[in-house]
Design an enzyme around this catalytic site. Sequence first.
Site, PDB file in Angstrom:
ATOM      1  N   GLU A 125       0.887  -1.269  -0.035  1.00 56.77           N
ATOM      2  CA  GLU A 125       0.139  -0.212   0.088  1.00 56.77           C
ATOM      3  C   GLU A 125       0.907   1.179  -0.140  1.00 56.77           C
ATOM      4  O   GLU A 125       1.850   1.230   0.707  1.00 56.77           O
ATOM      5  CB  GLU A 125      -0.985   0.230   1.032  1.00 56.77           C
ATOM      6  CG  GLU A 125      -1.993  -1.004   1.322  1.00 56.77           C
ATOM      7  CD  GLU A 125      -2.655  -0.787   2.510  1.00 56.77           C
ATOM      8  OE1 GLU A 125      -2.956   0.302   3.119  1.00 56.77           O
ATOM      9  OE2 GLU A 125      -3.163  -1.828   3.126  1.00 56.77           O
TER      10      GLU A 125
ATOM     11  N   GLU B 131     -13.991   5.091   0.571  1.00 57.06           N
ATOM     12  CA  GLU B 131     -14.804   4.400   1.169  1.00 57.06           C
ATOM     13  C   GLU B 131     -15.526   5.121   2.447  1.00 57.06           C
ATOM     14  O   GLU B 131     -14.823   5.062   3.368  1.00 57.06           O
ATOM     15  CB  GLU B 131     -13.943   2.930   1.618  1.00 57.06           C
ATOM     16  CG  GLU B 131     -13.456   2.185   0.421  1.00 57.06           C
ATOM     17  CD  GLU B 131     -12.331   1.196   0.837  1.00 57.06           C
ATOM     18  OE1 GLU B 131     -12.691   0.100   1.633  1.00 57.06           O
ATOM     19  OE2 GLU B 131     -11.205   1.302   0.404  1.00 57.06           O
TER      20      GLU B 131
ATOM     21  N   LYS C 150     -15.166   3.755   6.406  1.00 59.32           N
ATOM     22  CA  LYS C 150     -14.095   3.817   6.956  1.00 59.32           C
ATOM     23  C   LYS C 150     -13.931   4.879   8.094  1.00 59.32           C
ATOM     24  O   LYS C 150     -15.074   5.818   7.756  1.00 59.32           O
ATOM     25  CB  LYS C 150     -12.570   3.944   6.087  1.00 59.32           C
ATOM     26  CG  LYS C 150     -12.585   2.994   5.139  1.00 59.32           C
ATOM     27  CD  LYS C 150     -11.239   3.036   4.137  1.00 59.32           C
ATOM     28  CE  LYS C 150      -9.902   3.079   5.074  1.00 59.32           C
ATOM     29  NZ  LYS C 150      -9.684   1.597   5.340  1.00 59.32           N
TER      30      LYS C 150
ATOM     31  N   GLU D 199      -9.094   9.052   6.121  1.00 56.94           N
ATOM     32  CA  GLU D 199      -9.112   7.500   5.760  1.00 56.94           C
ATOM     33  C   GLU D 199     -10.494   7.518   4.558  1.00 56.94           C
ATOM     34  O   GLU D 199     -10.285   6.274   4.064  1.00 56.94           O
ATOM     35  CB  GLU D 199      -9.688   6.841   6.881  1.00 56.94           C
ATOM     36  CG  GLU D 199      -8.589   6.483   7.883  1.00 56.94           C
ATOM     37  CD  GLU D 199      -7.528   5.768   7.478  1.00 56.94           C
ATOM     38  OE1 GLU D 199      -7.931   4.495   6.927  1.00 56.94           O
ATOM     39  OE2 GLU D 199      -6.232   5.879   7.454  1.00 56.94           O
TER      40      GLU D 199
END
Length: 340
Positions: free
Chosen positions: A262, A314, A317, A322
């Site tokens: 990542e 997203e 999250k 985030e």
Amino acid sequence: MDSLKKTFMLLFSYTAILLGTNIVAATNVGLNYGLLGDNLPPPPQVINLYKSIGITKVRIFDPNTAVLNALRGHHDIGVTVGVKDQDLAALSASEEAVKAWFATNIEPYLSDVNIKFITVGNEVIPGPLGSQVLPVVKSLTNLVKWRNIPISISTVVSMANLGQSYPPSAGTFTSQGREQLTPVLKFLSQTSTPILVNIYPYFPYVSDPVNIHLDYAISKSATVVVRDGPLGYLNLFDAMFDAFVWAMEKEGVKDLPMVVSETGWPSAGNGEFTSPNIAATYNGNFVKHVDSGKGTPKRPNSSIDGYLFATFNENQKPAGTEQHFGLYEPTDMKPVYKLF
């Protein structure tokens, strides 16, 4: 003869034009496919998106049935599948449990999904679950070796394993990192199986923006910023990568491949430190780094293998940055900024 030649060239040109509409330049960068959102597009649409932008490597965090089914037949996409952290306790206690997990979550897809890696836990080393990683890595490695299945077994760790990282040559693991991670690294080194490491220059930058300049953090500097003996660093990513390499070497683990599982930069959520433009610059420079085939100052002849985080913003999250690491908006699948 001339008329035949002209006809052939005309047909060739038409064919090239028709084929050209379907040609997409592939990138060596992979994408993380997270599922912590309640407005994500169906997996088949996501796989079509990957194909349209030339993505040939995807990482999913657990053996999600819908995603794996959508990947059936797409042999040009190599897939990394994660073992859930909450499954580690049971799997580390029983080889039979590992065989059952494999039979349920991997076996049904072996014939038509190109599974390249299984990762045991996500950033659980160092931590209370860290000691459970090695037994599962060993069991899964033995299983795929016994069955002659070409899947690599590893784990994903973070830079939290480093007690010191500056300058890179001073890189050392924490005591818990040495206790939990070093045995895993030594086991992986027996087969030269890569360790997967999450590397985010964003976090050290926002924790110390006075001493870490933005250009250095987003790989925009044209000159050496950090001198470490004979090695010169133009960007923070290379420095973090090499600090981990130095730390491994101090534990007697040399030349073990590293995959960047990542990296990324949020496009919003933290004021002046986050914007689509900054995120596009960092991620774009990472893509260039990977696709250039060039390594880091310590490993100049080893190209970077890595994955951007993440495909979508997203919304389930934690609030803040985030929720803003995605390259695409989930509702309409439009890019947050131009990258591919």
